[in-house]
Scaffold this motif. Structure first.
Motif, PDB file in Angstrom:
ATOM      1  N   ARG A 126      -7.673 -22.541  32.111  1.00 19.21           N
ATOM      2  CA  ARG A 126      -7.392 -21.560  31.054  1.00 19.21           C
ATOM      3  C   ARG A 126      -6.101 -20.787  31.297  1.00 19.21           C
ATOM      4  NH1 ARG A 126     -11.732 -20.811  27.683  1.00 19.21           N
ATOM      5  NH2 ARG A 126     -13.737 -21.652  28.418  1.00 19.21           N
ATOM      6  N   GLU A 142     -10.304 -12.937  26.355  1.00 16.62           N
ATOM      7  CA  GLU A 142     -10.580 -14.324  25.967  1.00 16.62           C
ATOM      8  C   GLU A 142      -9.365 -15.147  26.368  1.00 16.62           C
ATOM      9  OE1 GLU A 142     -10.961 -16.930  21.820  1.00 16.62           O
ATOM     10  OE2 GLU A 142     -11.072 -14.739  21.736  1.00 16.62           O
ATOM     11  N   THR A 167     -15.713 -15.242  21.548  1.00 23.14           N
ATOM     12  CA  THR A 167     -14.336 -14.904  21.163  1.00 23.14           C
ATOM     13  C   THR A 167     -14.254 -13.382  21.126  1.00 23.14           C
ATOM     14  OG1 THR A 167     -14.789 -14.789  18.782  1.00 23.14           O
ATOM     15  CG2 THR A 167     -14.158 -16.967  19.687  1.00 23.14           C
ATOM     16  N   LYS A 183      -7.745 -18.759  26.430  1.00 23.70           N
ATOM     17  CA  LYS A 183      -7.859 -20.071  25.786  1.00 23.70           C
ATOM     18  C   LYS A 183      -7.620 -21.196  26.804  1.00 23.70           C
ATOM     19  CE  LYS A 183      -7.964 -18.666  21.332  1.00 23.70           C
ATOM     20  NZ  LYS A 183      -9.152 -18.797  20.487  1.00 23.70           N
ATOM     21  N   HIS A 214     -14.912 -15.588  26.935  1.00 22.85           N
ATOM     22  CA  HIS A 214     -14.876 -17.037  26.668  1.00 22.85           C
ATOM     23  C   HIS A 214     -16.002 -17.783  27.391  1.00 22.85           C
ATOM     24  CE1 HIS A 214     -11.893 -16.090  29.905  1.00 22.85           C
ATOM     25  NE2 HIS A 214     -12.664 -16.946  30.557  1.00 22.85           N
ATOM     26  N   GLN A 252      -7.191 -29.720  26.920  1.00 18.28           N
ATOM     27  CA  GLN A 252      -8.039 -29.628  25.727  1.00 18.28           C
ATOM     28  C   GLN A 252      -9.130 -30.702  25.665  1.00 18.28           C
ATOM     29  OE1 GLN A 252      -8.200 -27.284  23.536  1.00 18.28           O
ATOM     30  NE2 GLN A 252      -6.361 -26.098  24.023  1.00 18.28           N
TER      31      GLN A 252
END
Length: 302
Positions: A279, A259, A198, A261, A190, A267
């Motif tokens: 994350r 990865e 990704t 998110k 990431h 966000q």
């Protein structure tokens, strides 16, 4: 022992682990060289190591309760526990003292859950360890700890014992030969540039460069919350020298890719300000269960 010295010692230990791991796992060099050749990163130093993993035997004087003393000393903190029923394993992860350090994932074979014959084989080796070896280490001496993590804890196994364990627990067979050898390191995809950031895109890049991926549970392992995606190479086969000068091709170590998110509550933070704490953290038992199989014959035999 000052905090600064502890972190300097940790650097010696981590650098020693990575140096020997790269020597033994040619895929590491292939991947890093391809990343630099394609302008993904200017140098290997620009790659974030998400986590490193170790495997241990759950017996007296060894296992997690012994091994973890090393990294707890350097400021790591023990976090969640995971149980792998089918593989007869327990595992914990440890959060690092600095954001730049890898998380650590340590698993342990539940030796008492194996058949009597496998227990007998394992204990014929591990019984040679009559006291916790970590207690004899000077944990403030990085070179000593680095050497310890790469030295045998018991005599070299026989091919017959290795093959016998392999039939019941491929994990047991891996540890009886490889011991504390670094099982894998993990590239945080990431943090890579667009087009590589990704797991899906990075897997494509890897396969274009001839890297074979673990397909257990699919090439991409996804946590139920969708926040953690992982993939891994298939372990390199090594020509291993066993007792009585016998040789056998066995699985060594592999490379993993993660990865993580951005968490829902973060966000709206500008991309340049995103740090590790924004994350998805931790691990996922279902993902890890499949990644263990990177060293299993179902993958390496393909």
């Amino acid at each position: 022992m000052s905090a600064t010295h502890r972190l300097e010692t940790l650097d010696i230990v981590l650098n020693g682990l990575m140096r020997r791991y790269k020597e033994r796992v040619p895929d590491v060099g292939v991947i890093l060289n391809a990343m630099m050749a394609n302008g993904v990163v200017p140098s290997a130093d620009n790659i974030e190591n998400d986590h490193i993993a170790f495997r241990t035997m759950g017996v007296a004087n060894l296992g997690v309760q012994s091994f973890e003393k090393i990294f707890l000393h350097y400021g790591y903190e023990k976090r969640d526990h995971y149980f792998f029923e089918g593989k007869k394993l327990d595992a914990w992860w440890y959060s690092p003292p600095r954001e730049t350090d890898p998380r650590i994932f340590v698993s342990e074979l539940r030796v008492n859950d194996l058949s009597e014959e496998s227990q007998r084989i394992i204990r014929s080796y591990t019984d040679e360890v009559t006291a916790d070896p970590v207690d004899a280490l000077d944990l403030d001496n990085g070179a000593e700890v680095d050497a310890f993590l790469h030295q045998p804890l018991w005599r070299t196994p026989t091919v017959a014992d290795y093959k016998s364990l392999l039939l019941e627990s491929e994990y047991a067979a891996w540890v009886i030969y490889n011991r504390y050898y670094l099982n894998h390191f993990t590239i945080s995809v990431h943090n890579l540039p667009e087009g590589y950031n990704t797991v899906a895109a990075f897997n494509e890049f890897l396969e274009k460069n001839g890297i074979r991926l673990n397909t257990s549970g699919g090439k991409i392992k996804v946590s139920p919350d969708g926040g953690l995606l992982q993939s891994a190479t298939i372990a390199e086969m090594i020509n291993a020298k066993f007792a009585n000068n016998e040789h056998l091709e066995i699985s060594g170590s592999y490379v993993e890719f993660a990865e993580r998110k951005i968490l829902p509550q973060f966000q709206n933070i500008p991309p340049a300000e995103i740090t590790r704490r924004h994350r998805r953290d931790g691990f996922e038992a279902a993902n890890a269960d499949k990644i263990f199989e990177s060293t299993y014959t179902t993958q390496t035999g393909k």
